[in-house]
Design a protein around this motif. Structure first.
Motif, short mmCIF file in Angstrom:
data_model
loop_
_atom_site.label_atom_id
_atom_site.label_comp_id
_atom_site.label_asym_id
_atom_site.label_seq_id
_atom_site.Cartn_x
_atom_site.Cartn_y
_atom_site.Cartn_z
N TRP A 1 43.02 13.33 -12.71
CA TRP A 1 42.91 12.39 -11.53
C TRP A 1 43.81 13.29 -10.41
O TRP A 1 44.78 13.77 -10.52
N TRP B 1 41.27 8.10 -5.32
CA TRP B 1 41.31 9.15 -6.41
C TRP B 1 40.26 9.55 -6.86
O TRP B 1 38.96 8.83 -7.00
N LEU C 1 38.24 12.35 -10.17
CA LEU C 1 38.52 12.70 -11.46
C LEU C 1 37.96 14.14 -11.61
O LEU C 1 36.62 14.25 -11.38
N ARG D 1 35.85 8.03 -7.81
CA ARG D 1 36.46 7.01 -8.68
C ARG D 1 35.45 5.86 -9.08
O ARG D 1 35.48 5.35 -9.97
#
Length: 289
Positions: free
Chosen positions: A181, A245, A247, A269
């Motif tokens: 992340w 965030w 990924l 996210r």
């Protein structure tokens, strides 16, 4: 480099005559210029010559020479083609009389079409459950190898939270998978897609080759392996924001002949696939003198 503003300033080049732009470098804990910086700065140069209504959809680059941190980089942009739907640019990066990097990238006008995407992994821990690089330094700094401690000590405008936290002293081979992340420490909104793509390209050069090391982690680590990006490709799909965030889900299908290959997908996210990345890197075992 402590914040988002400094990162954006780093990626914004100075015009230096028709088709030429110059930029400076920042140290991220490596003796050479960070590959993500050269990638993102080259995109800044290419975007400055592209039609305003077209956005980047792919890039393909080769790192030819290690860049020096103390010398400005000059980027030369060539217009290869402006067609009815696509525009192609070629960017060459120089330091003094040495060519250190080349990039080809393509811009596409907005069009409607069919849609699908690979889903994001859903079983992963959320960022709030994980340690950031800074947390790891604070919690375990006294026990980490010095090279890793020095790297984690560098101030960055990005927070990284790896899903798989590996103990460097375990000496255990691992699956060739890395999920990380990441988020800007100072999120920005209302910036153009062009700038967001440049920042995402900068970030994409972090973490990716780690997946190539994991299957040989009982022997190989960053301290005894010479590693460097050899080439880098990206494909951009959807608009996104840096307000939460994201990924980076990476896997390495193969390492052989002192090279490792890794590829990955970058998601919001909420699971929207934003971009895909592929990179081959040098992975040369260091011989003890």
């Amino acid at each position: 480099m402590r914040n988002t503003e400094e990162l954006l300033n780093l990626l914004t080049l100075e015009a230096a005559g028709e088709g030429n732009f110059t930029g400076v470098s920042k140290d991220i804990g490596s003796p050479n210029v960070f590959g993500g910086q050269v990638l993102a700065q080259s995109l800044n140069a290419a975007y400055r010559t592209a039609p305003e209504e077209r956005s980047l959809h792919s890039l393909h680059a080769y790192f030819l020479e290690a860049g020096r941190l103390d010398i400005p980089i000059t980027y030369n942009v060539q217009t290869i083609r402006d067609g009815g739907s696509f525009s192609t640019r070629r960017v060459t990066a120089h330091q003094e009389d040495k060519t250190i990097f080349i990039l080809a990238c393509s811009f596409h006008k907005q069009e409607e079409g069919y849609e699908h995407q690979m889903p994001m992994k859903r079983e992963l821990k959320q960022p709030e459950e994980l340690f950031s690089w800074t947390d790891m330094l604070d919690q375990f700094g006294d026990f980490l190898p010095q090279k890793m401690k020095d790297f984690l000590s560098i101030e960055r405008p990005i927070d990284f939270k790896p899903v798989q936290v590996v103990n460097p002293f375990d000496k255990e081979d691992l699956p060739p998978v890395v999920d990380v992340w990441f988020k800007l420490k100072e999120p920005v909104t209302d910036i153009p897609l062009a700038i967001k793509q440049q920042v995402l390209t900068y970030i994409s050069d972090y973490n990716i080759l780690t997946a190539c090391l994991y299957p040989n982690a009982s022997q190989a680590h960053f301290g005894n392996t010479q590693m460097a990006s050899l080439d880098h490709s990206m494909w951009f799909y959807r608009d996104f924001d840096f307000d939460d965030w994201m990924l980076f889900s990476i896997e390495s299908p193969n390492s052989y002949g002192a090279r490792g290959f890794a590829c990955g997908n970058i998601y919001t996210r909420t699971g929207e696939l934003v971009a895909s990345v592929a990179q081959e890197g040098l992975m040369r075992p260091m011989r003890k003198q």
